[in-house]
Scaffold this motif. Structure first.
Motif, short mmCIF file in Angstrom:
data_model
loop_
_atom_site.label_atom_id
_atom_site.label_comp_id
_atom_site.label_asym_id
_atom_site.label_seq_id
_atom_site.Cartn_x
_atom_site.Cartn_y
_atom_site.Cartn_z
N GLY A 50 -94.51 -37.80 -24.02
CA GLY A 50 -94.84 -38.29 -25.36
C GLY A 50 -95.62 -39.59 -25.32
O GLY A 50 -96.64 -39.75 -26.00
N ILE A 51 -95.18 -40.51 -24.48
CA ILE A 51 -95.88 -41.80 -24.37
C ILE A 51 -97.30 -41.60 -23.89
O ILE A 51 -98.27 -42.15 -24.44
CB ILE A 51 -95.10 -42.75 -23.42
CG1 ILE A 51 -93.80 -43.20 -24.08
CG2 ILE A 51 -95.96 -43.95 -23.06
CD1 ILE A 51 -92.88 -44.00 -23.19
N ALA A 52 -97.41 -40.76 -22.85
CA ALA A 52 -98.74 -40.49 -22.31
C ALA A 52 -99.65 -39.88 -23.37
O ALA A 52 -100.80 -40.29 -23.57
CB ALA A 52 -98.63 -39.55 -21.11
N LEU A 53 -99.06 -38.97 -24.11
CA LEU A 53 -99.83 -38.30 -25.18
C LEU A 53 -100.31 -39.33 -26.22
O LEU A 53 -101.48 -39.35 -26.62
CB LEU A 53 -98.92 -37.27 -25.86
CG LEU A 53 -99.56 -35.94 -26.27
CD1 LEU A 53 -100.03 -35.19 -25.04
CD2 LEU A 53 -98.54 -35.11 -27.05
N GLY A 54 -99.37 -40.17 -26.62
CA GLY A 54 -99.70 -41.17 -27.64
C GLY A 54 -100.78 -42.12 -27.18
O GLY A 54 -101.69 -42.48 -27.94
N LEU B 147 -94.70 -41.49 -30.84
CA LEU B 147 -94.69 -42.49 -31.92
C LEU B 147 -94.71 -43.91 -31.36
O LEU B 147 -95.44 -44.78 -31.84
CB LEU B 147 -93.45 -42.30 -32.80
CG LEU B 147 -93.45 -41.04 -33.66
CD1 LEU B 147 -92.13 -40.89 -34.39
CD2 LEU B 147 -94.61 -41.07 -34.64
N VAL B 148 -93.89 -44.11 -30.33
CA VAL B 148 -93.85 -45.44 -29.70
C VAL B 148 -95.23 -45.82 -29.19
O VAL B 148 -95.74 -46.92 -29.44
CB VAL B 148 -92.82 -45.46 -28.54
CG1 VAL B 148 -92.98 -46.74 -27.72
CG2 VAL B 148 -91.41 -45.38 -29.10
N LEU C 147 -87.71 -36.41 -27.90
CA LEU C 147 -88.17 -37.56 -27.11
C LEU C 147 -89.69 -37.56 -26.94
O LEU C 147 -90.29 -38.63 -26.85
CB LEU C 147 -87.48 -37.56 -25.74
CG LEU C 147 -86.03 -38.09 -25.78
CD1 LEU C 147 -85.37 -37.97 -24.42
CD2 LEU C 147 -86.01 -39.54 -26.24
N ILE C 148 -90.24 -36.36 -26.89
CA ILE C 148 -91.72 -36.31 -26.85
C ILE C 148 -92.28 -36.97 -28.10
O ILE C 148 -93.18 -37.82 -28.05
CB ILE C 148 -92.22 -34.84 -26.75
CG1 ILE C 148 -91.95 -34.30 -25.34
CG2 ILE C 148 -93.72 -34.76 -27.06
CD1 ILE C 148 -92.26 -32.82 -25.21
N PRO D 116 -85.22 -34.49 -20.62
CA PRO D 116 -85.51 -35.39 -21.75
C PRO D 116 -86.31 -36.62 -21.34
O PRO D 116 -87.20 -37.06 -22.05
CB PRO D 116 -84.11 -35.79 -22.23
CG PRO D 116 -83.24 -34.69 -21.80
CD PRO D 116 -83.80 -34.21 -20.48
N PHE D 117 -86.02 -37.13 -20.19
CA PHE D 117 -86.74 -38.30 -19.71
C PHE D 117 -88.23 -37.99 -19.50
O PHE D 117 -89.11 -38.75 -19.89
CB PHE D 117 -86.11 -38.76 -18.40
CG PHE D 117 -86.79 -39.95 -17.81
CD1 PHE D 117 -86.70 -41.21 -18.44
CD2 PHE D 117 -87.54 -39.84 -16.64
CE1 PHE D 117 -87.34 -42.31 -17.90
CE2 PHE D 117 -88.18 -40.96 -16.11
CZ PHE D 117 -88.07 -42.19 -16.73
#
Lengths: 112, 238
Positions: A10-14, B22-23, B16-17, A3-4
């Motif tokens: 996700g952050i990298a993607l965003g 979103l964050v 979480l992805i 999960p981490f």
């Protein structure tokens, strides 16, 4: 650990994709963010309590997000700050779950 | 809590992805809006500058146009003044020319043929002739008459009082006895002129009554003289 990594991905993607968000969508973004955060913490709590249910978790996440978005939409059209309801609900649950997680964490490590 | 790969790990990871995405999106969006003096802010600054320039320019133009309007208005007023003077002058000339009806104090002279002619007498001596009328008219002009009409015909520059058969023509209109001659002017002067003119006085006071012609002279407080109705066309005079 997984999960981490997911969070990092996700952050990298965003950051890389840089989706342009028009101003009217900013509220939906915030609410979606809050729903995701709530679901994550809730999932973490459930996993600690060993009651984690895959479908319940994902279903909750999706339905929460959709309902929150709907509330924002209705509120925007009625001129009422309804999105505050979602913010408060998610916020309260977030802290509750966090408190429970903290307790579980303490119990697991016999720090009490 | 183990490192075993449970199903919940996968689910949580997916959520979480999304959360991370979103964050990050919210973060970068916020950054974009706040930090950069980016195209939007620059655009607004430019827009304001442009509008200010426009306003200054338009204010100057407005001022210029207002001044122009003032000038135009003064010109119009001046023109209207000139126009008024011209139309007044025109009106005066029309009145002098006899093209407008006029009224004022004056006198009336009525000349009429004798009722009866004695047997054996020359009938010509008992009727009013064109020269009798001219006699009176000329005397009245001499007395400062400003407007004269004979039988309702205004005397103008081209008017002739002449005989045509048994009638007298004035402005080409045949008149019959009695002939009413009216004149506007100072009544005393007009009457005086009729008395002072030797021929007219003789005709009106001596000869006329003697042969039974009507020859009445009256002063009138208000005489109405109509406008000249005839043709104004000049074909040969240039």
């Amino acid at each position: 650990m997984l999960p981490f990594f997911g969070l990092l991905i996700g952050i990298a993607l965003g950051l890389l994709v840089k989706v342009p968000v028009p101003s009217w969508l900013a509220r939906y973004l915030g609410i979606a963010l809050l729903a995701a955060l709530d679901s994550s913490i809730g999932g973490l709590r459930a996993s600690m309590e060993k009651t984690f249910n895959d479908r319940l978790f994902l279903g909750g996440f999706i339905s929460n997000t959709v309902l929150a978005a709907l509330i924002v939409y209705i509120g925007d059209n009625l001129g009422i700050e309804l999105y505050l309801a979602a913010v408060v609900a998610f916020g309260v649950r977030l802290f509750q779950n966090l408190a429970i997680i903290r307790r579980h964490f303490f119990q697991a490590h016999h720090w009490e | 809590m183990g490192l075993t790969l449970g199903r919940w790990h996968v689910s949580l990871m997916m959520v979480l992805i999304i959360l991370g995405f979103l964050v990050a999106t919210a973060f970068s969006t916020q950054q974009r809006w706040q930090q950069r003096p980016g195209p939007r802010k620059q655009y607004l600054v430019d827009f304001i500058k442009e509008q200010r320039g426009d306003r200054t320019r338009l204010a100057a133009e407005l001022q210029r146009l207002r001044e122009q309007q003032g000038d135009e208005r003064r010109r119009v007023a001046a023109n209207q003044g000139a126009m008024a003077a011209l139309s007044q002058a025109l009106e005066d000339r029309r009145m002098i020319a006899g093209l407008t009806p006029v009224k004022g104090p004056g006198v009336a002279v009525v000349l009429g043929d004798a009722v009866s002619v004695p047997p054996g007498a020359n009938p010509d001596n008992y009727i009013i002739h064109d020269y009798d009328v001219r006699l009176v008219v000329n005397a009245l002009w001499r007395g400062g008459a400003e407007a004269i009409a004979v039988g309702g015909e205004r005397l103008v520059a081209t008017t002739a009082v002449r005989s045509a058969g048994t009638s007298i023509l004035v402005n080409a209109k045949p008149l019959g006895s009695p002939y009413r001659i009216v004149a506007i002017g100072r009544p005393e002067r007009l009457l005086k002129a009729l008395e002072n003119d030797r021929d007219a006085a003789d005709f009106l006071q001596a000869y006329g009554p003697a042969v039974g012609l009507t020859a009445r002279t009256r002063r009138l407080p208000t005489v109405r003289i109509p406008a000249y109705q005839g043709s104004l066309k000049m074909t040969n005079a240039r």
